[in-house]
Design a protein around this motif. Structure first.
Motif, PDB file in Angstrom:
ATOM      1  N   ARG A   2      41.660  45.751  34.046  1.00 15.65           N
ATOM      2  CA  ARG A   2      40.607  45.220  34.906  1.00 15.65           C
ATOM      3  C   ARG A   2      39.586  44.520  34.034  1.00 15.65           C
ATOM      4  N   TYR A   6      34.498  44.182  37.047  1.00 16.51           N
ATOM      5  CA  TYR A   6      35.000  45.092  38.086  1.00 16.51           C
ATOM      6  C   TYR A   6      33.995  46.215  38.362  1.00 16.51           C
ATOM      7  N   GLN A   7      33.393  46.743  37.307  1.00 10.03           N
ATOM      8  CA  GLN A   7      32.458  47.871  37.453  1.00 10.03           C
ATOM      9  C   GLN A   7      31.220  47.499  38.261  1.00 10.03           C
ATOM     10  N   GLN A  14      35.902  46.367  45.087  1.00 12.40           N
ATOM     11  CA  GLN A  14      36.879  46.918  44.147  1.00 12.40           C
ATOM     12  C   GLN A  14      38.238  47.095  44.814  1.00 12.40           C
ATOM     13  N   TYR A  17      39.742  43.701  44.926  1.00 16.52           N
ATOM     14  CA  TYR A  17      40.153  43.349  43.569  1.00 16.52           C
ATOM     15  C   TYR A  17      41.518  43.983  43.260  1.00 16.52           C
ATOM     16  N   ARG A  18      41.640  45.279  43.538  1.00 20.26           N
ATOM     17  CA  ARG A  18      42.903  45.976  43.264  1.00 20.26           C
ATOM     18  C   ARG A  18      44.038  45.415  44.119  1.00 20.26           C
ATOM     19  N   ASP A  21      45.139  42.238  42.618  1.00 16.83           N
ATOM     20  CA  ASP A  21      45.819  42.484  41.346  1.00 16.83           C
ATOM     21  C   ASP A  21      47.294  42.856  41.522  1.00 16.83           C
ATOM     22  N   THR A 146      41.400  38.169  38.972  1.00 19.61           N
ATOM     23  CA  THR A 146      42.067  39.381  38.527  1.00 19.61           C
ATOM     24  C   THR A 146      43.259  38.974  37.660  1.00 19.61           C
TER      25      THR A 146
END
Length: 187
Positions: A2, A6-7, A14, A17-18, A21, A146
Motif C-alpha cells: 500500500r 493509504y493511512q 481504504q 483502495y483495497r 488493488d 493503487t
C-alpha cells in the motif's frame, strides 16, 4: 503493498483502495484489432500536429471504451505541459456532475517544448483512461493510485503495444511507473 497515503484515507476510502488493488488487469478481446488506432496515435504524435493527435487519441479512446462496454470519454490534446516547482503535468482526468468525462493529455515537454516520447504519451493516456474505467467499468466511487491501478494501466499498455525487439534506453525508461499519478518531478 500500500502506498503511504493509504493511512490518511477514511475507513470507507481504504475499502475502495483495497477493492481497486484487487483488480490487476483490463482484459481486451482481440487487442490486435486496436493496433492500427495505436499506430495512428504514433504517427500523429511524430508529425507534431496537435489536431491530428487529438483525433487519433480520441478514436483510440472511443474504441477502447466501446470494447469494454462503458460510456465514452472526451479527449483533449493540449500543446505544452503545465509545470511548477513540483514538476510537469502529463495528463488529467475530469468528471463533474452533469458533464461528460474528459481526459486531457499534453504533447510537449514544459522545459524544452519537445514532442514527448510515444510510449510516454500512450501510457499517460492509458493512465487517465484507467481513472475513467475505475468509475464506469469497476463502478468504484473513487479512483486511487493503487498498485492494482498501475497494473491495470500496464495491462492495457502491453496488450496495445507488445514489447519491442530491443528497446533503447529512452523507451525502457518510458515504460516505468510513477506513483504520483501523471505529474513527474523534473530530473
Amino acid at each position: 503493498m500500500r502506498f503511504a497515503y493509504y493511512q490518511r484515507l477514511s475507513p470507507a476510502e481504504q475499502r475502495l483502495y483495497r477493492q481497486s488493488d484487487t483488480v490487476t488487469e483490463v482484459p481486451l478481446r482481440a487487442p490486435a484489432m486496436l493496433r492500427p488506432r495505436v499506430d495512428s496515435v504514433r504517427e500523429a504524435l511524430a508529425s507534431g500536429d496537435r489536431r491530428a493527435l487529438e483525433e487519433a487519441t480520441a478514436a483510440l479512446g472511443e474504441a477502447l471504451t466501446r470494447k469494454l462496454g462503458v460510456p465514452g470519454v472526451a479527449v483533449e490534446v493540449l500543446e505544452t505541459r503545465p509545470s511548477d516547482d513540483a514538476g510537469e503535468l502529463h495528463g488529467l482526468y475530469r468528471w463533474a456532475p452533469g458533464q461528460r468525462p474528459r481526459i486531457q493529455v499534453w504533447m510537449r515537454t514544459a522545459r524544452r517544448g519537445r514532442v514527448v516520447a510515444f510510449r510516454t504519451f500512450l501510457r499517460t493516456f492509458l493512465h487517465e483512461l484507467c481513472h475513467h474505467l475505475d468509475f464506469l467499468w469497476l463502478e468504484l466511487s473513487a479512483s486511487f493510485h493503487t498498485e492494482g491501478f498501475f497494473q491495470r494501466e500496464s495491462s492495457l499498455f502491453r496488450q496495445l503495444l507488445p514489447p519491442a525487439p530491443g528497446p533503447n534506453r529512452r523507451e525502457a525508461a518510458d515504460t516505468g511507473k510513477w506513483s504520483a499519478g501523471t505529474r513527474r518531478g523534473r530530473r
